[in-house]
Write an enzyme that holds these catalytic residues in place. Structure first.
Site, mmCIF file in Angstrom:
data_model
loop_
_atom_site.group_PDB
_atom_site.id
_atom_site.type_symbol
_atom_site.label_atom_id
_atom_site.label_comp_id
_atom_site.label_asym_id
_atom_site.label_seq_id
_atom_site.Cartn_x
_atom_site.Cartn_y
_atom_site.Cartn_z
ATOM 1 N N GLU A 8 12.732 2.595 13.734
ATOM 2 C CA GLU A 8 11.796 3.636 13.320
ATOM 3 C C GLU A 8 10.562 3.551 14.198
ATOM 4 O O GLU A 8 10.467 2.688 15.068
ATOM 5 C CB GLU A 8 11.424 3.448 11.846
ATOM 6 N N TYR A 57 0.832 -1.202 0.000
ATOM 7 C CA TYR A 57 0.000 0.000 0.000
ATOM 8 C C TYR A 57 0.867 1.252 0.000
ATOM 9 O O TYR A 57 2.074 1.199 0.241
ATOM 10 C CB TYR A 57 -0.935 0.011 1.208
ATOM 11 N N LEU A 63 11.576 1.156 6.678
ATOM 12 C CA LEU A 63 10.897 1.614 5.481
ATOM 13 C C LEU A 63 11.512 2.952 5.080
ATOM 14 O O LEU A 63 11.573 3.874 5.895
ATOM 15 C CB LEU A 63 9.399 1.785 5.740
#
Length: 286
Positions: free
Chosen positions: A181, A33, A206
């Site tokens: 993260e 997504y 990411l």
């Protein structure tokens, strides 16, 4: 105004939008997504999001559901139909619908869903003036965090843990004590010497599209930058800290695990980069 969604070739009322029960995204989290921000009618880094979508699809060997230029048209048309000027676009592509089997199906078209959401304000009262709190938690995700998959259960658990602790976000920590993260954002600090630090792009994080723009904006302004891991202890000793994502831009972090960062107030560099990013998006052709 009616709210519309796009599902596999059709614009449908949002309340009626649905995918098949055997869609592999539902049964296996076999999909990817992207979330693209709209600011005053302008897409934030749309090209970057499309490029990352292409990379994620290739890594999982999922075919594009439509040509990229067609997807670009679908996104813009859905935004037009829903009258969104400030908000976000959610795009999800799965391997498609097939009888349940762990192996990839043969000749099954991938599924595409696109929705939009309006945003009235990008930060709640006090978040920019006071900053937000984060907690640290173990990073329990799989080893390919660089692929933006819909397999988000570890992040959902972490986000819930943060909420129950009265924090805005959870920063995930590897066994070596370094921050990877946040559950839905990249993590940054500014050292006492004024160096901007965020973890380097690798399968461990990411590679945020907003992250890439902030790095470019910082370097253009002559800010010293280091892409490397940093520890929780280093974050607690930092001058500033912040997180970044498509929906937060650059959000100041002023408390980590209940301890103040710096002077406990949003930092000057954080707020300057936030404004620089907003100016960057508003300078994009509508």
């Amino acid at each position: 105004m009616a709210r519309w969604a796009y599902v596999n070739g059709r614009y449908v009322p949002h309340t009626l939008a649905a995918v098949h029960v055997e869609d592999r995204g539902y049964q296996f989290a076999d999909g990817v997504y992207e979330v693209v921000t709209l600011l005053d009618g302008r897409f934030a880094d749309l090209d970057g999001h499309m490029a990352r979508l292409d990379r994620s699809l290739k890594e999982l060997r999922i075919a594009w559901p439509v040509a990229p230029r067609v997807l670009d048209f679908v996104v813009r048309e859905l935004v037009r139909r829903n009258g969104v000027r400030n908000g976000s676009v959610y795009l999800q592509v799965t391997r498609g619908v097939a009888p349940r089997d762990f192996r990839f199906p043969d000749d099954t078209p991938s599924s595409l869903v696109v929705t939009t959401r309006r945003v009235q304000q990008w930060a709640k009262p006090g978040q920019l003036s006071d900053g937000v709190a984060v907690i640290t938690i173990p990073d329990i995700r799989w080893a390919r965090r660089d692929i933006k998959t819909v397999a988000l259960l570890p992040q959902a658990l972490g986000k819930q843990q943060a909420a129950e602790a009265g924090a805005y976000e959870a920063w995930m920590v590897d066994p070596d004590g370094t921050v990877t993260e946040g559950t839905s954002a990249n993590a940054w600090i500014v050292t006492p010497a004024g160096v901007l630090v965020t973890r380097e792009a690798s399968p461990r994080i990411l590679n945020g599209v907003t992250r890439l723009s902030l790095l470019r904006l910082a370097r253009e302004r002559g800010v010293p930058v280091e892409e490397r891991p940093f520890t929780v202890a280093e974050a607690l000793d930092a001058r500033e800290a912040f997180l970044s994502s498509a929906g937060t831009f650059a959000m100041p972090v002023t408390r980590i695990d209940g301890r103040a960062v710096g002077d406990g107030k949003p930092g000057a560099l954080t707020m300057a980069l936030r404004q620089a990013y907003i100016d960057h998006v508003l300078g994009t052709p509508a």
